[in-house]
Every structure is written in structure tokens, then in C-alpha cells.
Write an enzyme that holds these catalytic residues in place. Structure first.
Site, PDB file in Angstrom:
ATOM      1  N   LYS A  98       0.854  -1.180   0.000  1.00 46.31           N
ATOM      2  CA  LYS A  98       0.000   0.000   0.000  1.00 46.31           C
ATOM      3  C   LYS A  98       0.880   1.217   0.000  1.00 46.31           C
ATOM      4  CE  LYS A  98      -3.927   2.091   0.333  1.00 46.31           C
ATOM      5  NZ  LYS A  98      -3.561   2.731  -0.928  1.00 46.31           N
ATOM      6  N   GLN A 119       7.330   3.859   3.821  1.00 46.62           N
ATOM      7  CA  GLN A 119       5.924   3.454   3.855  1.00 46.62           C
ATOM      8  C   GLN A 119       5.729   2.174   4.670  1.00 46.62           C
ATOM      9  OE1 GLN A 119       3.806   5.471   1.509  1.00 46.62           O
ATOM     10  NE2 GLN A 119       2.239   4.800   2.935  1.00 46.62           N
ATOM     11  N   LYS A 134       5.409   1.715  -3.145  1.00 42.70           N
ATOM     12  CA  LYS A 134       5.307   3.079  -3.679  1.00 42.70           C
ATOM     13  C   LYS A 134       5.581   3.006  -5.167  1.00 42.70           C
ATOM     14  CE  LYS A 134       4.682   7.391  -2.214  1.00 42.70           C
ATOM     15  NZ  LYS A 134       3.900   7.940  -1.110  1.00 42.70           N
ATOM     16  N   GLY A 173      -2.709   8.257  -4.258  1.00 44.54           N
ATOM     17  CA  GLY A 173      -2.054   9.455  -4.794  1.00 44.54           C
ATOM     18  C   GLY A 173      -0.814   9.841  -4.008  1.00 44.54           C
ATOM     19  N   ASP A 174      -0.077  10.792  -4.559  1.00 43.24           N
ATOM     20  CA  ASP A 174       1.068  11.428  -3.897  1.00 43.24           C
ATOM     21  C   ASP A 174       1.292  12.707  -4.706  1.00 43.24           C
ATOM     22  OD1 ASP A 174       3.371  10.862  -1.787  1.00 43.24           O
ATOM     23  OD2 ASP A 174       4.406  11.612  -3.537  1.00 43.24           O
ATOM     24  N   THR A 218      -4.337  13.418   5.279  1.00 44.54           N
ATOM     25  CA  THR A 218      -2.912  13.580   5.612  1.00 44.54           C
ATOM     26  C   THR A 218      -2.701  14.887   6.380  1.00 44.54           C
ATOM     27  OG1 THR A 218      -2.398  12.375   3.602  1.00 44.54           O
ATOM     28  CG2 THR A 218      -0.576  13.507   4.679  1.00 44.54           C
ATOM     29  N   ASN A 249      -2.206  19.079  -1.871  1.00 41.72           N
ATOM     30  CA  ASN A 249      -3.195  18.384  -1.045  1.00 41.72           C
ATOM     31  C   ASN A 249      -2.861  18.461   0.443  1.00 41.72           C
ATOM     32  OD1 ASN A 249      -3.595  15.490   0.369  1.00 41.72           O
ATOM     33  ND2 ASN A 249      -5.400  16.044  -0.796  1.00 41.72           N
TER      34      ASN A 249
HETATM   35  P1  NDP Z   1       0.785  17.809  -4.324  1.00 42.95           P
HETATM   36  O1  NDP Z   1       1.215  17.437  -5.666  1.00 42.95           O
HETATM   37  O2  NDP Z   1      -0.677  17.981  -4.058  1.00 42.95           O
HETATM   38  O3  NDP Z   1       1.521  19.143  -3.836  1.00 42.95           O
HETATM   39  C1  NDP Z   1       2.911  19.203  -3.756  1.00 42.95           C
HETATM   40  C2  NDP Z   1       3.313  20.581  -3.313  1.00 42.95           C
HETATM   41  O4  NDP Z   1       4.697  20.585  -3.014  1.00 42.95           O
HETATM   42  C3  NDP Z   1       3.115  21.632  -4.387  1.00 42.95           C
HETATM   43  O5  NDP Z   1       2.872  22.865  -3.772  1.00 42.95           O
HETATM   44  C4  NDP Z   1       4.466  21.631  -5.101  1.00 42.95           C
HETATM   45  O6  NDP Z   1       4.769  22.848  -5.776  1.00 42.95           O
HETATM   46  C5  NDP Z   1       5.394  21.426  -3.935  1.00 42.95           C
HETATM   47  N1  NDP Z   1       6.622  20.758  -4.407  1.00 42.95           N
HETATM   48  C6  NDP Z   1       6.723  19.541  -4.977  1.00 42.95           C
HETATM   49  N2  NDP Z   1       7.976  19.266  -5.307  1.00 42.95           N
HETATM   50  C7  NDP Z   1       8.688  20.336  -4.956  1.00 42.95           C
HETATM   51  C8  NDP Z   1      10.064  20.664  -5.040  1.00 42.95           C
HETATM   52  N3  NDP Z   1      10.949  19.810  -5.567  1.00 42.95           N
HETATM   53  N4  NDP Z   1      10.450  21.860  -4.532  1.00 42.95           N
HETATM   54  C9  NDP Z   1       9.544  22.722  -3.983  1.00 42.95           C
HETATM   55  N5  NDP Z   1       8.239  22.462  -3.890  1.00 42.95           N
HETATM   56  C10 NDP Z   1       7.815  21.295  -4.363  1.00 42.95           C
HETATM   57  O7  NDP Z   1       1.383  16.679  -3.333  1.00 42.95           O
HETATM   58  P2  NDP Z   1       0.929  16.289  -1.869  1.00 42.95           P
HETATM   59  O8  NDP Z   1       0.459  17.475  -1.140  1.00 42.95           O
HETATM   60  O9  NDP Z   1       0.050  15.102  -1.984  1.00 42.95           O
HETATM   61  O10 NDP Z   1       2.302  15.758  -1.250  1.00 42.95           O
HETATM   62  C11 NDP Z   1       3.201  16.617  -0.535  1.00 42.95           C
HETATM   63  C12 NDP Z   1       4.113  15.778   0.336  1.00 42.95           C
HETATM   64  O11 NDP Z   1       3.342  14.997   1.252  1.00 42.95           O
HETATM   65  C13 NDP Z   1       4.989  14.754  -0.417  1.00 42.95           C
HETATM   66  O12 NDP Z   1       6.219  14.619   0.265  1.00 42.95           O
HETATM   67  C14 NDP Z   1       4.195  13.460  -0.270  1.00 42.95           C
HETATM   68  O13 NDP Z   1       5.016  12.318  -0.408  1.00 42.95           O
HETATM   69  C15 NDP Z   1       3.683  13.621   1.153  1.00 42.95           C
HETATM   70  N6  NDP Z   1       2.535  12.808   1.507  1.00 42.95           N
HETATM   71  C16 NDP Z   1       1.370  12.889   0.790  1.00 42.95           C
HETATM   72  C17 NDP Z   1       0.282  12.118   1.146  1.00 42.95           C
HETATM   73  C18 NDP Z   1      -1.035  12.245   0.473  1.00 42.95           C
HETATM   74  O14 NDP Z   1      -2.004  11.663   0.970  1.00 42.95           O
HETATM   75  N7  NDP Z   1      -1.167  13.008  -0.613  1.00 42.95           N
HETATM   76  C19 NDP Z   1       0.374  11.135   2.250  1.00 42.95           C
HETATM   77  C20 NDP Z   1       1.624  11.210   2.993  1.00 42.95           C
HETATM   78  C21 NDP Z   1       2.652  12.000   2.603  1.00 42.95           C
HETATM   79  P3  NDP Z   1       4.804  22.891  -7.397  1.00 42.95           P
HETATM   80  O15 NDP Z   1       3.348  22.883  -7.809  1.00 42.95           O
HETATM   81  O16 NDP Z   1       5.501  24.140  -7.741  1.00 42.95           O
HETATM   82  O17 NDP Z   1       5.524  21.654  -7.856  1.00 42.95           O
END
Ligand code: NDP
Length: 454
Positions: A98, A119, A134, A173-174, A218, A249
Site C-alpha cells: 500500500k 511506507q 510506492k 495518490g502522492d 494527511t 493536497n
Molecule cells: P501535491 O502534488 O498535491 O503538492 C505538492 C506541493 O509541493 C506543491 O505545492 C508543489 O509545488 C510542492 N513541491 C513539490 N515538489 C517540490 C520541489 N521539488 N520543490 C519545492 N516544492 C515542491 O502533493 P501532496 O500534497 O500530496 O504531497 C506533498 C508531500 O506529502 C509529499 O512529500 C508526499 O510524499 C507527502 N505525503 C502525501 C500524502 C497524500 O495523501 N497526498 C500522504 C503522505 C505523505 P509545485 O506545484 O511548484 O511543484
């Protein structure tokens, strides 16, 4: 035979780390994730010789299966692109693999392996019977039309479908994969297999097998974890200010729940820069800009009026606040930024993203007595509600939002308690990194031990 000591276990773990780095070259994020976990395990191996005899750490660091595939797709002008797809099925001792799918230009095998490794322990901490995996692709959805994203997702699933299933491997998703992408992926899975197998993916829409509160889980879960850390110190979230990074997200629903519990998030960011809003981030405007229009956060500052400014580049961690919730990506908070947070009087840092804080930065925070919640505990709410989505799918049931959120709160409090108690048991009071790593490890290791040499 002489029983192992903590120092002889440390030596063995250091040798193992070197071997893992050698066998998995050019995967710095995977090395970092392994390093962080191995650092915590010496005291466990010193008292559990059966774990050492069964080479459990060695087995845990090697994924059960790694799948890499070609993803060809056509853009709107008819040009053919070729991306690379990944699914790393890391460990299934506790349940089906998962973990999410990430679509971002930086994705490579090492990043997927670091995420899959984390994970395994995170999922064990939820107590919900899920293994760890993943996946993702180096496809960049930024600036792509809906039809392009759909064609990419269909091509990706055309290969992925043969490896997943409700009882095998359940992606979600991620970064870069939200409700739109899960919809396209699910549609293609259904079309290829001719099966309504709702439990094959989580993060689905509410009318076709999704769970209430999954999009929020999250971020909400991380705020609950931060609240628990503060509670242990005799404080609560009421009146606290927060710095949040990211604007996807996790960031959006972190900001929403902070507000609901009486705190105020002053910032959000994307890869171009950050916004500071003296009145606190207006989450409805942020949702409109990011979720509806898929625009940049500079747009938020333009529309918000005098209270908000957009700072191109720069570091969101320069903004003084009581708590910090990194919610964007790995290694976004280094030692210098941690020192700035400490200078500005931060009380707690809780990771919404996966491995956003470098090991050096964690040391700075620990030394300053800041409460630090590592992602594998603090952001486990997302995968926990995914597991609740699987439960609803298996029972052909739909739970109310209130029921799901009550469960989420209970699970986050339970994870906090487990980490806290485990850290105390291993003589590292208040160290949630040690607590999370050991508690997650023990659960997976015991299951593997019981299941033989697997
Ligand atoms: P989204 O795609 O919804 O949002 C990602 C955000 O982070 C955007 O604002 C993006 O900006 C920014 N970002 C991504 N890469 C970079 C980078 N290299 N440098 C600077 N900013 C960056 O993703 P999520 O919100 O789902 O995920 C965010 C984090 O949370 C990740 O680490 C993910 O693994 C973790 N996570 C997510 C879960 C989930 O349920 N979605 C569960 C547990 C952990 P831009 O648009 O400019 O790229």
C-alpha cells in the site's frame, strides 16, 4: 555465544549500511532513509538476538519486488513522449502493498525506494494490516491538458494493472496524483480487467467507492499529531502561529485544520516561491487557485489584497512562527533553516511531507528541545484513511464523514502514544524518530519472523 551489545549491534548496522550503499549506487534518498532507520535500531538488536539471527534488517532493506516499465503517450499535437514508470513492492508481511504514486520530473528508482521503505514502517504504525509499496513516474503534469494527463494515466495503467489488485497491491495518490489522476487510472483498470474492483486504488471519488475525509486525511492527521506533541508539553494549538510549506493536497488541509483548531497558518509555498499572509492563509482562496484553477500561488497573493505578499525564491522557514509543518517534498528543511526556526522560537515541527527534514536539521531541532514529529508517524493519516477506504470497499459500505474523522483522530492519537511510549522504553524520552522507527520495525519484524524465511 556472547550476546550482542548496543555497540556491537551499532558496528553491524554500520557495516550493513555500507553494503546497502554499495549495492544500491546513486540512490542518495534511499541511502538517507535507510540510514535514519538503522540509526535507531541498535538498542533493539542488542536485546533481540532472534532478529539479528534471522537477518531481519537485511531483508527489510531489500524490496520484495521492483517493477520498471516504459510509458509511451501522445501529447495534444500528436508528438509521442516516453516516460518511465515504477512500482516498488517493498514489504507485504502485514498486508497487501500500500502506498501512493508520484508523478514528478524528479522521480527515479532511488526516490521510489526511499518512499516505499518509509511506507513499510508508517503503515505498520497505523495498525491496520497494510504492507508498504510506492510507485510513480518521471512524467510532469504541470502545464499538461486534461486529455494529455488522461492519455498518460491510461498508458501507465495499461502496464501497472498486471501487478496490482485489492489483495495484492493498492496504490493511491502522492505528489502530482490527485482525484483527477486516480479517476483516469481507475477507469483504465476497470476497462482492461472488466472488473469492478473498487479496492484496487484509494483516493477515489465519493460516488464511485471513495471515502469521506480521504483528501483531507494527511493534513488533518498531521495537525492532530502536532496537537498531541504540544499536549505532552502542556500546550494546545489555540492561538499558535504556523509556517506551512507546499500548497498541494497536504498543505491545504493542514492549513484548514489548523484554523479549525484555533491556530493560524501564515504561509504556503510552491517550487517558485512562498506567500506570507499576515491575516493567515485564506484556505478557500487557496483551494480555488490551486485545486480548481491549477494556478501558481503568486496568483493567491495578487487576489488576496494588502495582507499577502509573494516572495519569489527564498525560504519559507525564515518566517517566525510557533510551529512548522513542512508539507511539500523531501529535504526541503536543512540544518540552516532548522537553526533559523530555533532562533525564532519554534516549539514543534511536524512532517506532512515524506522526509522533508534532513538528518542534520533533525539533530539541530532535537538539541534545541523542539518537539519533532517524523513523517512516518505524523503524516500516516493519509494512508490510514486509505485503509479505511479499503474496509468500506470490502464491506460495500459508506461511512459518514464524522465516523471517518473520529477514526482518524483515534488512529493519530494511538500512533503518537505508540511512538512516545516506545521512545521511553528504549531510553530516548521525547524522541519520536526513535519511537516511530523502533515501533514500526518491531511490528514488521515480528510478522516476518512468524512467517519464516521470506
Ligand atoms: P501535491 O502534488 O498535491 O503538492 C505538492 C506541493 O509541493 C506543491 O505545492 C508543489 O509545488 C510542492 N513541491 C513539490 N515538489 C517540490 C520541489 N521539488 N520543490 C519545492 N516544492 C515542491 O502533493 P501532496 O500534497 O500530496 O504531497 C506533498 C508531500 O506529502 C509529499 O512529500 C508526499 O510524499 C507527502 N505525503 C502525501 C500524502 C497524500 O495523501 N497526498 C500522504 C503522505 C505523505 P509545485 O506545484 O511548484 O511543484
Amino acid at each position: 555465544m556472547t550476546p550482542p551489545t548496543t555497540s556491537s549491534s551499532k558496528d553491524k548496522l554500520a557495516a550493513l549500511r555500507t553494503e546497502i550503499e554499495h549495492r544500491n549506487p546513486a540512490q542518495p534518498e534511499f541511502h538517507q532513509a535507510v540510514h535514519e532507520v538503522l540509526e535507531s535500531l541498535a538498542p533493539v538488536l542488542a536485546v533481540r538476538d532472534d532478529y539479528a539471527q534471522a537477518s531481519l534488517v537485511e531483508r527489510l532493506c531489500e524490496p520484495e519486488r521492483q517493477i520498471i516499465f516504459r510509458v509511451p503517450w501522445q501529447d495534444d499535437r500528436g508528438r509521442v513522449h516516453v516516460n518511465r514508470g515504477f512500482r516498488v513492492e517493498f514489504n507485504s508481511a502485514l498486508g497487501p502493498y500500500k502506498g501512493g504514486l508520484r508523478f514528478h520530473s524528479s522521480v527515479n528508482l532511488g526516490i521510489v525506494k526511499f518512499l516505499g521503505f518509509e511506507q513499510v514502517f508508517k503503515n505498520a504504525l497505523t495498525g491496520l494490516g497494510i504492507g508498504g509499496g510506492k510507485g510513480g513516474s518521471d512524467f510532469d503534469p504541470h502545464g499538461r491538458s486534461d486529455s494529455e494527463v488522461m492519455r498518460f494515466c491510461q498508458s501507465f495503467m495499461t502496464e501497472l494493472h498486471r501487478h496490482i489488485g485489492a489483495h495484492t497491491d493498492v496504490p493511491a495518490g502522492d505528489i502530482g496524483v490527485g482525484g483527477r489522476e486516480i479517476g483516469y487510472l481507475f477507469g483504465q483498470y476497470r476497462r482492461i480487467t472488466n472488473r469492478w474492483e473498487s479496492g484496487v486504488l484509494t483516493g477515489k471519488g465519493l460516488s464511485w467507492g471513495g471515502s469521506a475525509i480521504r483528501p483531507e486525511a494527511t493534513g488533518y492527521g498531521n495537525v492532530y499529531f502536532a496537537a498531541e506533541m504540544l499536549r505532552r508539553r502542556g500546550e494546545d494549538l489555540q492561538g499558535q502561529t504556523a509556517v506551512v510549506s507546499g500548497s498541494g493536497n497536504v498543505a491545504i488541509y493542514t492549513i484548514e485544520k489548523l484554523k479549525a483548531l484555533g491556530a493560524n497558518a501564515l504561509t504556503c509555498s510552491d517550487s517558485g516561491g512562498y506567500v506570507i499572509d499576515d491575516k493567515g492563509i485564506d484556505v478557500e482562496l487557496l483551494k480555488q487557485v490551486k485545486e480548481v484553477e491549477r494556478a501558481r500561488i503568486s496568483e493567491y497573493a495578487e487576489r488576496r489584497g494588502a495582507s499577502a505578499r509573494y516572495i519569489s525564491g527564498g525560504s519559507v522557514w525564515d518566517v517566525p512562527a510557533d510551529i512548522a509543518l513542512p508539507s511539500a517534498t523531501q529535504n526541503e528543511l536543512g540544518a540552516e533553516a532548522a537553526a533559523t526556526l530555533v532562533r525564532n522560537g519554534v516549539k514543534a515541527v511536524s512532517e506532512g511531507a515524506n522526509m522533508p527534514t534532513t538528518m542534520e536539521a533533525v539533530d539541530v531541532l532535537h538539541e534545541a528541545g523542539v518537539a519533532f514529529g517524523p513523517g512516518k508517524a505524523a503524516n500516516a493519516g493519509g494512508v490510514a484513511v486509505s485503509a479505511l477506504e479499503m474496509q468500506q470497499n470490502a464491506a460495500r459500505d459508506t461511512w459518514t464523514p464524522a465516523r471517518v474523522e473520529d477514526e482518524l483522530l483515534r488512529i493519530m492519537q494511538d500512533i503518537h502514544h505508540t511512538c512516545y511510549e516506545t521512545a521511553e522504553r528504549y531510553d530516548a524520552p521525547g524522541n519520536y524518530v526513535t519511537g516511530a522507527n523502533i515501533a514500526g520495525f518491531e511490528r514488521v519484524a515480528d510478522a516476518m519472523l512468524a512467517q519464516g524465511v521470506i
